[in-house]
Design a protein around this motif. Structure first.
Motif, PDB file in Angstrom:
ATOM      1  N   GLU A  36       7.146 -23.905   8.950  1.00 16.37           N
ATOM      2  CA  GLU A  36       7.843 -23.955  10.396  1.00 16.37           C
ATOM      3  C   GLU A  36       7.827 -23.052  11.740  1.00 16.37           C
ATOM      4  O   GLU A  36       6.228 -22.432  10.972  1.00 16.37           O
ATOM      5  CB  GLU A  36       9.233 -22.584   9.787  1.00 16.37           C
ATOM      6  N   ASN A  55       7.056 -29.524  10.359  1.00 13.75           N
ATOM      7  CA  ASN A  55       8.133 -28.571  10.917  1.00 13.75           C
ATOM      8  C   ASN A  55       8.886 -28.902   9.125  1.00 13.75           C
ATOM      9  O   ASN A  55       9.628 -30.591  10.305  1.00 13.75           O
ATOM     10  CB  ASN A  55       9.021 -28.164  11.351  1.00 13.75           C
ATOM     11  N   LYS A  56       9.682 -28.428   8.244  1.00  8.82           N
ATOM     12  CA  LYS A  56      10.698 -28.397   7.489  1.00  8.82           C
ATOM     13  C   LYS A  56      11.440 -27.899   7.097  1.00  8.82           C
ATOM     14  O   LYS A  56      10.852 -27.392   5.994  1.00  8.82           O
ATOM     15  CB  LYS A  56       9.527 -29.533   5.949  1.00  8.82           C
ATOM     16  N   PRO A  57      11.899 -27.228   8.098  1.00  6.95           N
ATOM     17  CA  PRO A  57      12.804 -25.739   7.645  1.00  6.95           C
ATOM     18  C   PRO A  57      13.653 -26.270   6.851  1.00  6.95           C
ATOM     19  O   PRO A  57      14.442 -24.827   6.093  1.00  6.95           O
ATOM     20  CB  PRO A  57      13.356 -25.181   8.808  1.00  6.95           C
ATOM     21  N   ASN A 115       6.100 -19.855   4.783  1.00 10.29           N
ATOM     22  CA  ASN A 115       5.519 -21.114   5.725  1.00 10.29           C
ATOM     23  C   ASN A 115       3.707 -21.185   5.258  1.00 10.29           C
ATOM     24  O   ASN A 115       3.192 -19.942   6.000  1.00 10.29           O
ATOM     25  CB  ASN A 115       6.308 -19.641   6.963  1.00 10.29           C
ATOM     26  N   ARG A 146       3.090 -23.004   7.650  1.00  7.06           N
ATOM     27  CA  ARG A 146       2.276 -22.918   8.861  1.00  7.06           C
ATOM     28  C   ARG A 146       2.110 -23.839   9.210  1.00  7.06           C
ATOM     29  O   ARG A 146       0.694 -23.820  10.475  1.00  7.06           O
ATOM     30  CB  ARG A 146       1.849 -21.196   9.258  1.00  7.06           C
ATOM     31  N   ARG A 201      19.778 -26.163   9.745  1.00 12.39           N
ATOM     32  CA  ARG A 201      18.638 -26.753   8.942  1.00 12.39           C
ATOM     33  C   ARG A 201      18.845 -27.696   8.271  1.00 12.39           C
ATOM     34  O   ARG A 201      17.201 -27.864   7.865  1.00 12.39           O
ATOM     35  CB  ARG A 201      17.914 -25.281   7.942  1.00 12.39           C
TER      36      ARG A 201
END
Length: 451
Positions: A74, A80-82, A112, A114, A346
């Motif tokens: 995230e 990104n896969k929030p 996360n 990252r 999200r």
């Protein structure tokens, strides 16, 4: 870099930088060796005396909550896969409000990763420390960083996104889809009779190195020449040079015994939309070039942003793992979202990450229910899945069942049990089903040149 892990209670903890340095490997260096390495780690996890650890004994025994973890990147400059951890928390709220798992609450820890090896390893260590019985419905490109920790503790990895080869080799991995390999093999087979030259634009990463092999497996199965490989930075803010190169290559030699117009295949994940911005500005000089892609790199929002019916995706073929978002089989997932996450922007029911997380948590639920009130630990969950348990996903995938090796062990993917894909297309600006049902690409993948 500090870790950021949040439980369902909202508590946040940090830890210092790890010195763990993962090994690197390229797909062409034999994924069979990776499978053997994963098997050795799993054997180590089963030998408490030899390895100095007793795996799978915490996190679920007694009357306390059943602890699991979901992680994903995230707030990064790349993928990104929030929605995946956000949906996992919503699922836990919904499940607990409806009796939990066998009368016990489900506690979801989120982390996360990252898009970073250090953070991915920290997430895995946190799962071990907190006694998670499984890591469920997660996304990470850094399997070399997190799998050793999970394997050492005997923690199963259920329903990863399928972005790394290790997810299809580790005995502790239980993938619910065929990863990007199956998507590209299916796409290549569909494009073979329709395209002239094919250019593949994919991430210039270790995970991206395997993608040309799988696209070419599909193209070869359809009697087509191999694609042109166009690696691109994963975190670029524009792709003018890459778009120009892909278009130029796709149209080279047009009109001279080619099967049709050139095709550009994009597999850049979250950066596909950025690439298409550059592609639109360049394609006027190359009329007629068609596009194709895979779900996970495109969804309806990306298609809309690219111009919908007037954009470059119109008429494009798109392969996916699951039915289109409008399929009635998604109704139970949408009910969870409407009841427990309706205001969380999200969580998009059309997002493949959210869909994968839904399926993964249903695998967990059925595995726990099969224990019939017995202890719920990493060990018992793993043994339930290894014992031939048949998972019904309500038509979202074929029935799932994992064995130590399956048909695709011959190409180094012993855990790849679902090689079915769906074929979709963009029609009048909308992503719709091009064919009903699933297409099994197991045979195509078996012929992939992975050496």
């Amino acid at each position: 870099m500090a870790e950021s892990c949040v439980s369902m209670t909202g508590r946040r903890r940090t830890s210092t930088r790890s010195t763990f340095l993962p090994r690197s490997f390229r797909f062409s260096r034999s994924v069979r060796a990776t499978a053997l390495s994963a098997g050795a780690l799993a054997a180590c996890a089963s030998l408490a005396v030899a390895c100095g650890v007793v795996p799978g004994t915490a996190g679920g025994s007694g009357d306390g909550p059943i602890v699991v973890m979901t992680w994903a990147p995230e707030g990064t400059s790349a993928t990104n896969k929030p929605g995946m951890p956000a949906f996992a928390r919503a699922y836990a709220r919904w499940l607990n409000a409806n009796g939990g798992l066998g009368g016990r609450d489900l506690k979801v820890l989120t982390c996360n990763d990252r898009d970073d090896t250090v953070a991915a390893a920290q997430c895995a260590r946190r799962a071990v420390k907190e006694g998670a019985v499984a890591v469920v419905g997660s996304y990470s490109q850094h399997s070399d960083a997190f799998f050793p920790h999970l394997e050492g503790a005997g923690i199963p990895y259920i329903g990863g996104f399928g972005v790394t080869n290790a997810e299809f080799t580790s005995p502790l991995s239980y993938p619910v889809n065929g990863g990007r390999s199956s998507l590209l093999a299916g796409l290549g087979k569909e494009l073979a009779p329709q395209c002239g030259r094919v250019s593949l634009v994919r991430p210039d990463t270790i995970a991206g190195d395997s993608l040309p092999v799988m696209l070419d497996a599909g193209l070869t199965a359809g009697g087509h020449d191999a694609s042109s490989d166009q690696p691109a930075p994963e975190d670029a803010t524009e792709y003018t040079d890459q778009a120009e190169d892909a278009l130029r290559t796709a149209t080279k030699g047009e009109g001279r015994s080619r099967k049709g117009r050139g095709c550009v295949v994009t597999a850049l994940g979250d950066r596909t939309g950025t690439f298409m911005d550059s592609f639109r500005r360049s394609r006027d000089d190359y009329p007629g070039v068609r596009t194709a892609t895979i779900l996970g790199s495109v969804d309806q929002t990306v298609i809309n942003a690219a111009g919908a019916a007037s954009g470059p995706f119109e008429g494009a073929y798109v392969t996916g793992w699951y039915p289109v978002a409008s399929d009635p089989a998604w109704a139970p997932m949408k009910k969870v979202i409407s009841e427990k996450a309706f205001s969380d922007t999200r969580i998009d029911p059309a997002d493949t990450g959210v869909q994968t997380t839904w399926i993964a948590y249903n695998v967990l639920r059925q595995a726990v229910e099969s224990l019939d009130g017995g202890p719920v630990t990493a060990d018992t969950v793993r043994h339930a899945l290894d014992g031939g348990l048949r998972i019904d996903t309500g038509g979202l995938t074929p029935p799932l069942r994992w064995r130590f090796t399956d048909r695709l062990a011959s190409i180094g993917f012993p855990r790849l049990v679902n090689a079915d894909v769906t074929l979709q297309t963009v029609r009048k600006g909308r992503l719709v089903a091009a064919e009903r049902g699933f297409v099994d690409v197991t045979g195509t993948l078996e012929k992939a040149d992975v050496d």
